[in-house]
Write a protein that holds these residues in place. Structure first.
Motif: not given
Length: 339
Positions: A299-304, A292, A272, A339, A335, A296-297
């Protein structure tokens, strides 16, 4: 656990750094009576083989002071299109000094001596701003922590000198370049009229930058700093952190560089990730698949609980630093792979 990789400015003082801060001898620096500030300034000047130095609350103020002391309103400074002084200092060159910027289309924030020659051409024409200053950034922030080739810097300096241009180095992350390229501060002190160095990035101090130059330049800078509101009082507590950083946190930058390259090795193998900039120091810049998307990427990493920063144009930045532990490093690599 929060893995903050937004910048190398997010670090906290180490326990030993806090101890020296709390035991610092202080005085009123506006009257040049703070012994710890004086010690820091003398130490930095000696390190670079330059005549004098001045402590500032921020790198932006140090750079803007340098621009003002080298120029007059209506003049022009020449820099790369990625330069921090143009992109990330709030238009300060225009607001504070009344100068315009001539941008060179370099490579990852670095331009050649030949490009500078072209930029200076036609300088005598009364219809165009008079170029007075060349600004170089090393390492380049927007260029992904890239390091200038010192031989090319010598050629750039020669062109500047031949054209009576002052030569300023934005060395916010200069120590990263020195460690990566095995160069010395004295090499840079001999090349530039003024140099700004940051103590609160890779070196881990909580606050502060230093401007280096001749005694005449620093005397002028002192007045400009006052004009900009940068005169401080018992600031030795912060200067003590800077002294500790210069004594203890330079060589360890190699560890940040190693971790950044290990991150790059993982990113380079991921489907990716569509592009990865060359990694030389502690900054990693990469692009993800457009389906992606960078936002978005991130934010998804921030969620983790992994914090990254966008750099525009689909670019994502990771910056390794003093507080980025081995445990955090293992988590990030895991992570990224998942992903």
């Amino acid at each position: 656990m929060i893995v903050d990789l937004i910048s190398d400015t997010v670090t906290r003082p180490t326990k030993k750094m806090l101890e020296v801060m709390m035991h610092a001898k202080v005085g009123d620096d506006v009257f040049k009576m703070d012994p710890t500030v004086n010690e820091l300034q003398e130490k930095a000047a000696a390190m670079f083989g330059m005549e004098d130095a001045l402590f500032f609350p921020s790198g932006t103020m140090a750079n803007q002071t340098a621009i003002k002391l080298h120029t007059q309103p209506g003049d022009q400074l020449i820099c790369d299109k990625y330069a921090h002084v143009f992109n990330y200092e709030g238009g300060g060159a225009a607001f504070n000094s009344g100068v315009t910027c001539k941008l060179i289309d370099g490579n990852r924030g670095m331009f050649s001596a030949e490009q500078l020659k072209e930029a200076v051409a036609g300088r005598a024409d009364i219809h165009v701003p008079y170029a007075r200053l060349v600004c170089v950034e090393n390492t380049t922030n927007k260029g992904g922590g890239a390091c200038w080739d010192f031989t090319e810097l010598e050629k750039v300096q020669k062109v500047a000198k031949e054209n009576n241009l002052s030569f300023h180095l934005d060395g916010a992350r200069l120590f990263n370049a020195l460690v990566a390229k095995k160069e010395t501060p004295q090499q840079y002190g001999q090349l530039f009229d003024t140099i700004s160095i940051c103590l609160s990035k890779g070196l881990g101090a909580p606050v502060g930058s230093i401007l280096l130059g001749s005694k005449a330049h620093i005397a002028k800078a002192l007045r400009i700093r006052k004009l900009f509101g940068g005169a401080m009082r018992q600031v030795g507590f912060l200067a003590a952190a800077g002294i500790y950083a210069l004594d203890n946190h330079i060589e360890r930058l190699a560890e940040d560089h190693r971790k950044a390259k290990e991150i790059g090795e993982v990113l380079g193998a991921l489907s990716y990730v569509t592009k990865l900039e060359t990694i030389e120091t502690n900054i990693v810049i990469f692009y993800v698949d457009k389906q992606i998307g960078a936002a978005h990427f991130i934010q998804k990493m921030k969620d983790k609980n992994i914090l990254l920063t966008p750099m525009g144009e689909g670019r994502i930045r990771i910056v390794t630093h003093l507080d980025y532990t081995n445990e955090m490093h293992a988590l990030l690599l895991s992570e990224l792979k998942k992903f």
